[in-house]
Scaffold this motif. Structure first.
Motif, PDB file in Angstrom:
ATOM      1  N   LEU A   1       0.832  -1.206   0.000  1.00  0.00           N
ATOM      2  CA  LEU A   1       0.000   0.000   0.000  1.00  0.00           C
ATOM      3  C   LEU A   1       0.867   1.257   0.000  1.00  0.00           C
ATOM      4  O   LEU A   1       0.533   2.250  -0.661  1.00  0.00           O
ATOM      5  N   GLU A   2       1.976   1.238   0.727  1.00  0.00           N
ATOM      6  CA  GLU A   2       2.905   2.378   0.720  1.00  0.00           C
ATOM      7  C   GLU A   2       3.391   2.651  -0.705  1.00  0.00           C
ATOM      8  O   GLU A   2       3.413   3.796  -1.160  1.00  0.00           O
ATOM      9  N   ARG A   3       3.805   1.591  -1.404  1.00  0.00           N
ATOM     10  CA  ARG A   3       4.295   1.769  -2.769  1.00  0.00           C
ATOM     11  C   ARG A   3       3.200   2.257  -3.706  1.00  0.00           C
ATOM     12  O   ARG A   3       3.432   3.125  -4.562  1.00  0.00           O
ATOM     13  N   ALA A   4       1.993   1.719  -3.542  1.00  0.00           N
ATOM     14  CA  ALA A   4       0.897   2.117  -4.417  1.00  0.00           C
ATOM     15  C   ALA A   4       0.528   3.584  -4.212  1.00  0.00           C
ATOM     16  O   ALA A   4       0.298   4.321  -5.181  1.00  0.00           O
ATOM     17  N   VAL A   5       0.467   4.040  -2.965  1.00  0.00           N
ATOM     18  CA  VAL A   5       0.142   5.444  -2.692  1.00  0.00           C
ATOM     19  C   VAL A   5       1.223   6.358  -3.266  1.00  0.00           C
ATOM     20  O   VAL A   5       0.920   7.408  -3.855  1.00  0.00           O
ATOM     21  N   ALA A   6       2.489   5.964  -3.120  1.00  0.00           N
ATOM     22  CA  ALA A   6       3.576   6.797  -3.650  1.00  0.00           C
ATOM     23  C   ALA A   6       3.499   6.883  -5.164  1.00  0.00           C
ATOM     24  O   ALA A   6       3.664   7.970  -5.741  1.00  0.00           O
ATOM     25  N   ARG A   7       3.257   5.762  -5.832  1.00  0.00           N
ATOM     26  CA  ARG A   7       3.169   5.802  -7.294  1.00  0.00           C
ATOM     27  C   ARG A   7       1.987   6.628  -7.762  1.00  0.00           C
ATOM     28  O   ARG A   7       2.078   7.367  -8.745  1.00  0.00           O
ATOM     29  N   ARG A   8       0.871   6.526  -7.041  1.00  0.00           N
ATOM     30  CA  ARG A   8      -0.328   7.254  -7.460  1.00  0.00           C
ATOM     31  C   ARG A   8      -0.196   8.750  -7.230  1.00  0.00           C
ATOM     32  O   ARG A   8      -0.629   9.564  -8.072  1.00  0.00           O
ATOM     33  N   CYS A   9       0.401   9.153  -6.123  1.00  0.00           N
ATOM     34  CA  CYS A   9       0.449  10.571  -5.779  1.00  0.00           C
ATOM     35  C   CYS A   9       1.696  11.276  -6.288  1.00  0.00           C
ATOM     36  O   CYS A   9       1.632  12.478  -6.594  1.00  0.00           O
ATOM     37  N   LEU A  10       2.813  10.568  -6.368  1.00  0.00           N
ATOM     38  CA  LEU A  10       4.072  11.219  -6.697  1.00  0.00           C
ATOM     39  C   LEU A  10       4.578  10.883  -8.087  1.00  0.00           C
ATOM     40  O   LEU A  10       5.481  11.557  -8.587  1.00  0.00           O
ATOM     41  N   GLY A  11       4.044   9.851  -8.693  1.00  0.00           N
ATOM     42  CA  GLY A  11       4.520   9.458 -10.006  1.00  0.00           C
ATOM     43  C   GLY A  11       4.048  10.412 -11.087  1.00  0.00           C
ATOM     44  O   GLY A  11       3.195  11.276 -10.862  1.00  0.00           O
ATOM     45  N   PRO A  12       4.632  10.310 -12.271  1.00  0.00           N
ATOM     46  CA  PRO A  12       4.221  11.174 -13.380  1.00  0.00           C
ATOM     47  C   PRO A  12       2.784  10.892 -13.793  1.00  0.00           C
ATOM     48  O   PRO A  12       2.263   9.792 -13.598  1.00  0.00           O
ATOM     49  N   SER A  13       2.160  11.889 -14.392  1.00  0.00           N
ATOM     50  CA  SER A  13       0.787  11.736 -14.866  1.00  0.00           C
ATOM     51  C   SER A  13       0.749  10.745 -16.021  1.00  0.00           C
ATOM     52  O   SER A  13       1.773  10.493 -16.677  1.00  0.00           O
ATOM     53  N   PRO A  14      -0.421  10.156 -16.329  1.00  0.00           N
ATOM     54  CA  PRO A  14      -0.500   9.216 -17.452  1.00  0.00           C
ATOM     55  C   PRO A  14      -0.017   9.822 -18.767  1.00  0.00           C
ATOM     56  O   PRO A  14       0.665   9.159 -19.556  1.00  0.00           O
ATOM     57  N   LEU A  15      -0.355  11.115 -19.024  1.00  0.00           N
ATOM     58  CA  LEU A  15       0.084  11.748 -20.263  1.00  0.00           C
ATOM     59  C   LEU A  15       1.601  11.873 -20.303  1.00  0.00           C
ATOM     60  O   LEU A  15       2.234  11.560 -21.324  1.00  0.00           O
ATOM     61  N   ALA A  16       2.196  12.303 -19.187  1.00  0.00           N
ATOM     62  CA  ALA A  16       3.652  12.414 -19.137  1.00  0.00           C
ATOM     63  C   ALA A  16       4.312  11.044 -19.280  1.00  0.00           C
ATOM     64  O   ALA A  16       5.360  10.916 -19.917  1.00  0.00           O
ATOM     65  N   GLU A  17       3.698  10.022 -18.697  1.00  0.00           N
ATOM     66  CA  GLU A  17       4.244   8.670 -18.808  1.00  0.00           C
ATOM     67  C   GLU A  17       4.176   8.168 -20.248  1.00  0.00           C
ATOM     68  O   GLU A  17       5.120   7.535 -20.746  1.00  0.00           O
ATOM     69  N   TYR A  18       3.054   8.464 -20.945  1.00  0.00           N
ATOM     70  CA  TYR A  18       2.947   8.072 -22.350  1.00  0.00           C
ATOM     71  C   TYR A  18       3.987   8.793 -23.202  1.00  0.00           C
ATOM     72  O   TYR A  18       4.622   8.189 -24.081  1.00  0.00           O
ATOM     73  N   GLU A  19       4.174  10.083 -22.953  1.00  0.00           N
ATOM     74  CA  GLU A  19       5.161  10.840 -23.719  1.00  0.00           C
ATOM     75  C   GLU A  19       6.576  10.300 -23.456  1.00  0.00           C
ATOM     76  O   GLU A  19       7.382  10.182 -24.384  1.00  0.00           O
ATOM     77  N   ARG A  20       6.854  10.002 -22.194  1.00  0.00           N
ATOM     78  CA  ARG A  20       8.164   9.448 -21.877  1.00  0.00           C
ATOM     79  C   ARG A  20       8.367   8.099 -22.553  1.00  0.00           C
ATOM     80  O   ARG A  20       9.447   7.797 -23.070  1.00  0.00           O
ATOM     81  N   ARG A  21       7.310   7.290 -22.571  1.00  0.00           N
ATOM     82  CA  ARG A  21       7.399   5.968 -23.175  1.00  0.00           C
ATOM     83  C   ARG A  21       7.621   6.073 -24.676  1.00  0.00           C
ATOM     84  O   ARG A  21       8.432   5.329 -25.253  1.00  0.00           O
ATOM     85  N   ILE A  22       6.935   7.003 -25.332  1.00  0.00           N
ATOM     86  CA  ILE A  22       7.104   7.185 -26.779  1.00  0.00           C
ATOM     87  C   ILE A  22       8.525   7.634 -27.088  1.00  0.00           C
ATOM     88  O   ILE A  22       9.171   7.145 -28.025  1.00  0.00           O
ATOM     89  N   ALA A  23       9.038   8.587 -26.287  1.00  0.00           N
ATOM     90  CA  ALA A  23      10.408   9.055 -26.502  1.00  0.00           C
ATOM     91  C   ALA A  23      11.414   7.918 -26.276  1.00  0.00           C
ATOM     92  O   ALA A  23      12.384   7.775 -27.038  1.00  0.00           O
ATOM     93  N   GLN A  24      11.160   7.105 -25.250  1.00  0.00           N
ATOM     94  CA  GLN A  24      12.066   5.990 -24.964  1.00  0.00           C
ATOM     95  C   GLN A  24      12.048   4.974 -26.101  1.00  0.00           C
ATOM     96  O   GLN A  24      13.095   4.463 -26.509  1.00  0.00           O
ATOM     97  N   LEU A  25      10.854   4.676 -26.639  1.00  0.00           N
ATOM     98  CA  LEU A  25      10.765   3.716 -27.734  1.00  0.00           C
ATOM     99  C   LEU A  25      11.464   4.242 -28.981  1.00  0.00           C
ATOM    100  O   LEU A  25      12.087   3.477 -29.723  1.00  0.00           O
TER     101      LEU A  25
END
Length: 394
Positions: free
Chosen positions: A170-194
């Motif tokens: 639960l600690e990890r899930a809360v941290a990923r949900r609140c502190l992780g990048p937004s879905p749009l930023a994650e998609y953009e990062r993933r596209i750039a990485q690919l």
């Protein structure tokens, strides 16, 4: 059959991971108390700011700084729980994270407190039964009472440990949900990485073709030319004894050419990967190495073909570099994993100083990145050199 030293090493790693997780949860209980104080002060300060900011809902600077510092402290603590993901957050997201994780941290503290209390009661009970003779609560140690108490204690301990595992998740899930990048930023990062890994794969394939061409031109081709010259000289020799000697040299040269061709073939692609699998292919690398290589293999089942191939080439290149450039006397290879991730670790006792940007290691990094894996080289001057790769199987 697995090596007992490998089993002991895995057990030590598991104990260390459990100790780090327990320390992280215990620290989380203390930081939760600090965060309650901050959130209480933040509520008063933000109420004051809202009342006197003429409708501008700004987070007071002292609150924003406190939230950031505590959040960074939490991120360092979460590393003990195995959470090392990227974080993108501002003051409001930091405050939201602290609000959500306070009850989680307190829950972990309560469970740890219950475990400590249960251990204390168990010790007092054992001491009163078999050392002092002052029976706790007047309970005498009949066999069925001892058995009942032991079973109940083990069941409660199991439930408490499972509770701690759930709190850590639960600690990890809360941290990923609140502190992780937004879905749009994650998609953009993933596209750039690919895009980057796609270009790197093309470069890696070109580098591999150039290496094969060099191996064939500088090795096999030169030996075949020498073989042809020896046969030609044998045909023109007028002396039967000289012709026999030249044919003997030609035969030896043909054996060397065959060995070089076999070596190039193995470096292009080992046939053992298609048949026996990664473990047998790695054992072949150890047999062909100029330095002693110890293989530790602990992977249930058979990984995907692309993962097996990448792991093989990581080990093969690392062992070759250790034999040619580092002056190593022995190499240790460990391959371990589960159904979702394969970890490869190669350590040699050479002089160190390996360049991660060199052609061979850079090509391995590109090959691993193409599978969304991670690749790292730690090679301080004087050694040892440690090369690690994490390869996802999903």
């Amino acid at each position: 059959m697995t090596d007992p030293s490998d089993d002991a090493r895995v057990l030590r790693r598991g104990v260390r991971a459990a100790a780090r997780a327990a320390a992280g949860l215990l620290l989380g209980a203390f930081t939760a108390v600090m965060e309650i104080v901050l959130l209480a002060a933040a509520a008063l300060l933000m109420a004051y700011a809202l009342a006197f900011s003429r409708g501008q809902r700004a987070v007071p600077r002292v609150v924003a700084d406190g939230a950031r510092r505590l959040t960074e402290l939490e991120r360092r603590r979460l590393a003990l729980l195995g959470e090392t993901g990227a974080a993108e957050y501002g003051p409001l997201r930091a405050l939201a994270y602290l609000v959500l994780r306070v009850p989680v941290g307190l829950l972990g503290g309560v469970i740890i407190g219950l475990i400590a209390y249960g251990v204390e009661i168990g010790v007092e009970l054992a001491v009163s039964w078999w050392i002092t003779g002052d029976y706790l609560d007047g309970i005498r140690p009949a066999w069925w009472i001892v058995l009942y108490t032991a079973i109940a204690g083990l069941v409660l301990l199991f439930l408490a440990v499972q509770g701690l595992v759930g709190v850590a998740a639960l600690e990890r899930a809360v941290a990923r949900r609140c502190l992780g990048p937004s879905p749009l930023a994650e998609y953009e990062r993933r596209i750039a990485q690919l895009s980057v890994t796609r270009a790197e794969v093309v470069d890696a394939v070109d580098d591999e073709r150039r290496r094969i061409e060099r191996d064939l031109h500088d090795g096999v081709q030169q030996r075949l030319v020498a073989l042809g010259m020896l046969i030609g000289r044998a045909r023109r020799a007028g002396d039967q004894e000289k012709a026999s000697d030249l044919l003997r040299q030609a035969h030896e040269e043909s054996q060397r050419a065959l060995a070089d061709l076999r070596e190039v073939t193995w470096r292009v692609y080992p046939a053992a990967l298609d048949g026996e699998g990664l473990q047998v292919a790695l054992e072949s690398v150890a047999e062909r190495s100029a330095v002693p290589v110890a293989i530790g293999y602990d992977v249930p089942g058979r990984p995907p073909h692309a993962v097996e191939t990448a792991a093989y080439f990581v080990v093969c290149e690392a062992v070759t570099n250790a034999a040619k450039h580092s002056g190593a006397r022995r190499v240790r290879v460990e391959v371990a994993g589960s159904g979702t991730m394969i970890g490869v670790r190669i350590e040699d006792d050479g002089t160190g100083g390996a360049d991660p940007t060199g052609g061979g290691l850079a090509g391995l990094a590109r090959r691993v990145a193409a599978l969304d894996g991670t690749f790292a080289v730690h090679s301080p001057p004087g050694g040892p050199t440690v090369i690690t790769a994490e390869l996802p199987c999903g």
